[in-house]
Write an enzyme that holds these catalytic residues in place. Structure first.
Site, PDB file in Angstrom:
ATOM      1  N   CYS A   9       0.875  -1.182   0.000  1.00  0.00           N
ATOM      2  CA  CYS A   9       0.000   0.000   0.000  1.00  0.00           C
ATOM      3  C   CYS A   9       0.906   1.225   0.000  1.00  0.00           C
ATOM      4  CB  CYS A   9      -0.923   0.001   1.214  1.00  0.00           C
ATOM      5  SG  CYS A   9      -1.922  -1.487   1.404  1.00  0.00           S
ATOM      6  N   ALA A  10       1.598   1.441  -1.112  1.00  0.00           N
ATOM      7  CA  ALA A  10       2.727   2.376  -1.152  1.00  0.00           C
ATOM      8  C   ALA A  10       2.323   3.832  -1.052  1.00  0.00           C
ATOM      9  CB  ALA A  10       3.532   2.152  -2.434  1.00  0.00           C
TER      10      ALA A  10
ATOM     11  N   GLY B  70       4.743   6.842  -1.617  1.00  0.00           N
ATOM     12  CA  GLY B  70       6.082   6.271  -1.738  1.00  0.00           C
ATOM     13  C   GLY B  70       7.068   6.588  -0.638  1.00  0.00           C
ATOM     14  N   GLY B  71       6.620   7.156   0.481  1.00  0.00           N
ATOM     15  CA  GLY B  71       7.562   7.500   1.540  1.00  0.00           C
ATOM     16  C   GLY B  71       8.331   6.313   2.077  1.00  0.00           C
ATOM     17  N   LYS B  72       7.636   5.209   2.316  1.00  0.00           N
ATOM     18  CA  LYS B  72       8.313   4.023   2.843  1.00  0.00           C
ATOM     19  C   LYS B  72       9.099   3.307   1.742  1.00  0.00           C
ATOM     20  CE  LYS B  72       5.213   3.318   6.768  1.00  0.00           C
ATOM     21  NZ  LYS B  72       4.318   4.471   6.521  1.00  0.00           N
TER      22      LYS B  72
ATOM     23  N   ASP C 250      -0.166   0.173  -5.413  1.00  0.00           N
ATOM     24  CA  ASP C 250      -1.269   0.949  -4.843  1.00  0.00           C
ATOM     25  C   ASP C 250      -2.447   0.887  -5.804  1.00  0.00           C
ATOM     26  OD1 ASP C 250      -1.294   2.960  -2.317  1.00  0.00           O
ATOM     27  OD2 ASP C 250      -2.761   3.616  -3.793  1.00  0.00           O
TER      28      ASP C 250
ATOM     29  N   ASP D 215       1.316  -1.424   4.761  1.00  0.00           N
ATOM     30  CA  ASP D 215       1.010  -0.192   5.503  1.00  0.00           C
ATOM     31  C   ASP D 215      -0.471   0.087   5.246  1.00  0.00           C
ATOM     32  OD1 ASP D 215       1.043   2.185   6.847  1.00  0.00           O
ATOM     33  OD2 ASP D 215       2.175   3.284   5.333  1.00  0.00           O
TER      34      ASP D 215
ATOM     35  N   CYS E 249      -1.152   3.577  11.220  1.00  0.00           N
ATOM     36  CA  CYS E 249      -0.963   4.774  12.048  1.00  0.00           C
ATOM     37  C   CYS E 249      -2.234   4.959  12.885  1.00  0.00           C
ATOM     38  CB  CYS E 249      -0.649   6.003  11.210  1.00  0.00           C
ATOM     39  SG  CYS E 249      -1.794   6.322   9.851  1.00  0.00           S
TER      40      CYS E 249
END
Length: 451
Positions: free
Chosen positions: A244-245, A248-250, A268, A314, A367
Site C-alpha cells: 500500500c505504497a 512512496g515515503g516508505k 497501490d 502499511d 498509524c
C-alpha cells in the site's frame, strides 16, 4: 501581511475547510495557498497555525460558545481561539476593524458571545473528558481498551503541536552531512532518539524550499514511520513489495536500507499517488524500485505468488495516531468508517500474504491507536493462517532500537515515544518441513530350495 489580514485569511481558509468536510484539511489548505501565491511563506505558516489551533481546539471552542445564539461561524471560532489563548477583547475588536484586508466589525451578537470568554482558558474541568481531550464521544470505549488508565495522559499528548521529522537519504548523504546542509540554510535540526536516520525540527519549517530537500538529501517522514521501515529489515539481497505504497515515503526508505539494490515493487490502487511516488524516487536517486497499479482482475499477484522475501502492508486505517498532525480527522471519523476499515484491512492482509514466500516476512503497520485495527487484526489473521507466525524477538531486525526488539509487534505514541501513533507487527511464513518418502522395504530372501 498585517495581523488583521492574516486573521482574515485564516477565516477564509477555515470556511474552505468547513465547505469540504470529507476532504483532509491539509489538502484544502494546499489548494487555498496555491490559488493565493501572493501570500508569502511566513504569512502562510502564520495563517495555517491559526487555523490548526482552531482545529485542535474544535470541541472545546464549541463548548465555550455553546450558549451562543445562531451559527458558530469561522469568524467566531477564530476570534474565540485568540481570546482563549490570552489575547484581550480590545485587540480582537481592532482585528475586526473593517479596514482594508480586515474582517468587517464584530456584530453585537458576536461581541457579546466573545466578551464572556476574556480571561478564560481553553480547557476546563467542567468539560467532559471527551471534550477536553478532543475525541468523539463514541470512540471513548475503544480508546479505554487501548490505553486503560493512561487514556487521559496519552490523549493530552495528542493535543500538542507535532514536530517536523526528516529522514536522511543515506544513498546521498549521512546524518552529519545533512545536518550541516540544513544548518547552512539556517535550519537547526537534531538527531531523533529512536530512528538511526532521523532528524527533528521544531514546528513548521520551509524544508521543501531548501537545497538539501531539492537535492534529495532528506525526506519528510515521521520518526515512527521510519521505524516501521526498520522493522521490515530489507537487505540488498531481497525482493520486496510495498503493498500500500501511497506516495512512496516508505518505498524511498526501503530503497535506502537496500543500498539501491535488490528489487522493490511499490503497489497501490491510486494511479495519481503512484505517479507522485515515481517523481520522489527519481529525486532521491532510487533505481531499484518499480510501480505497479493494482486493478480489478489483475493477474500480477497470481504470477508473483509466494515469491517475495518481504511484504510491507502499511494498511489504510483510521489515522487516529496522526491526530496531532491532522486534528480535523477527529471530526470526520465515524463508527461506520472503523467497521469498514477493519474488514478492508483483513482482506488486504489475506491478499498480501499470498505474495510472501516460505521463510519470508510480512510486516503489517498502521498509524492507528485502536486495538481493533492493530493487535486484534493480527490475532484474527494468525487464526486464519496457520502458516504464519509472529517472529521471535531474537530474530527481530537489528535496525530497530533495542527497546523495540523485545517482541514481534510494537506500538508508538506521542506521549511515550514523541512520535505519531504507530503499530507494527513482523510475521514470518513458516517453511513446511520436507517429508521424505519412506524407503521401500527390501524383500525377504527366500530359502534356497537346494539346501
Amino acid at each position: 501581511m498585517t495581523p488583521a489580514a492574516r486573521l482574515s485569511a485564516a477565516i477564509d481558509l477555515l470556511c474552505a475547510i468547513q465547505s469540504a468536510p470529507r476532504r483532509p484539511a491539509d489538502a484544502t489548505a494546499n489548494a487555498f495557498f496555491r490559488d493565493r501565491r501572493y501570500i508569502g511563506g511566513g504569512d502562510r505558516r502564520a495563517v495555517s497555525a491559526m487555523v490548526w489551533d482552531v482545529l485542535r481546539g474544535w470541541r472545546r471552542l464549541h463548548w465555550h460558545l455553546r450558549e451562543t445564539h445562531g451559527e458558530i461561524s469561522p469568524r467566531l471560532l477564530c476570534a474565540a481561539s485568540a481570546l482563549l489563548s490570552g489575547m484581550n477583547m480590545d485587540v480582537v475588536r481592532q482585528l475586526f476593524s473593517g479596514e482594508r484586508y480586515a474582517q468587517s466589525p464584530l456584530t453585537s451578537r458576536e461581541d457579546i458571545a466573545l466578551k464572556d470568554l476574556e480571561g478564560k482558558q481553553l480547557s476546563s474541568r467542567q468539560q467532559t473528558l471527551a471534550v477536553r481531550l478532543e475525541y468523539p464521544d463514541w470512540i471513548e470505549k475503544t480508546l479505554k481498551e487501548t490505553f486503560g488508565p493512561r487514556l487521559e495522559d496519552e490523549m493530552a499528548a495528542m493535543l500538542g503541536t507535532p514536530t517536523l521529522d526528516l529522514r536522511v537519504n543515506l544513498l546521498k548523504a549521512d546524518r552529519d552531512k545533512a545536518l550541516d546542509a540544513l544548518r547552512r540554510e539556517s535550519l537547526k535540526a537534531v538527531p531523533t532518539k529512536l530512528s538511526p536516520w532521523g532528524l527533528r525540527l521544531d514546528g513548521r519549517q520551509p524544508v521543501t524550499a531548501t537545497q538539501a530537500f531539492r537535492d534529495g538529501l532528506i525526506e519528510i517522514q515521521d520518526e515512527g514511520s521510519q521505524l516501521v521501515v526498520a522493522a521490515v529489515g530489507a537487505t540488498p539481497q531481497h525482493k520486496v513489495v510495498d503493498y500500500c505504497a501511497g506516495a512512496g515515503g516508505k518505498t524511498l526508505a526501503l530503497a535506502m536500507t537496500m543500498n539501491n539494490r535488490g528489487r522493490i515493487t511499490a503497489c497501490d490502487v491510486h494511479d495519481k499517488r503512484l505517479a507522485g511516488a515515481e517523481k520522489r524516487l527519481r529525486r532521491a536517486g532510487v533505481h531499484n524500485a518499480e510501480a505497479h497499479l493494482l486493478v480489478t482482475g489483475d493477474k500480477w499477484a497470481k504470477r508473483h505468488s509466494a515469491s517475495f522475501d518481504r511484504v510491507l502492508v502499511d494498511a489504510p486505517c483510521s489515522g487516529t495516531g496522526t491526530w496531532r498532525r491532522n486534528p480535523d480527522a477527529r471530526m470526520r471519523l465515524t463508527p461506520q468508517d472503523i467497521e469498514e476499515l477493519v474488514v478492508k484491512q483483513s482482506e488486504i492482509l489475506d491478499r498480501a500474504a499470498s505474495l510472501v514466500k516460505p521463510g519470508g516476512r510480512m510486516i503489517y503497520a498502521t498509524c492507528s491507536l485502536l486495538a481493533c485495527e492493530n493487535g486484534q487484526q493480527i490475532d484474527a489473521f494468525l487464526k486464519r493462517r496457520a502458516d504464519f507466525r509472529r517472529v521471535p524477538k531474537e530474530e527481530m531486525p537489528n535496525l530497530l532500537p533495542a527497546e523495540l526488539r523485545e517482541k514481534a509487534q510494537f506500538s508508538l505514541t506521542p506521549l511515550r515515544d514523541e512520535t505519531d501513533g504507530f503499530f507494527a507487527c513482523v510475521m514470518e511464513r513458516i517453511v513446511e518441513p520436507k517429508v521424505e518418502a519412506p524407503k521401500a522395504e527390501e524383500p525377504i530372501a527366500e530359502a534356497d530350495p537346494a539346501t
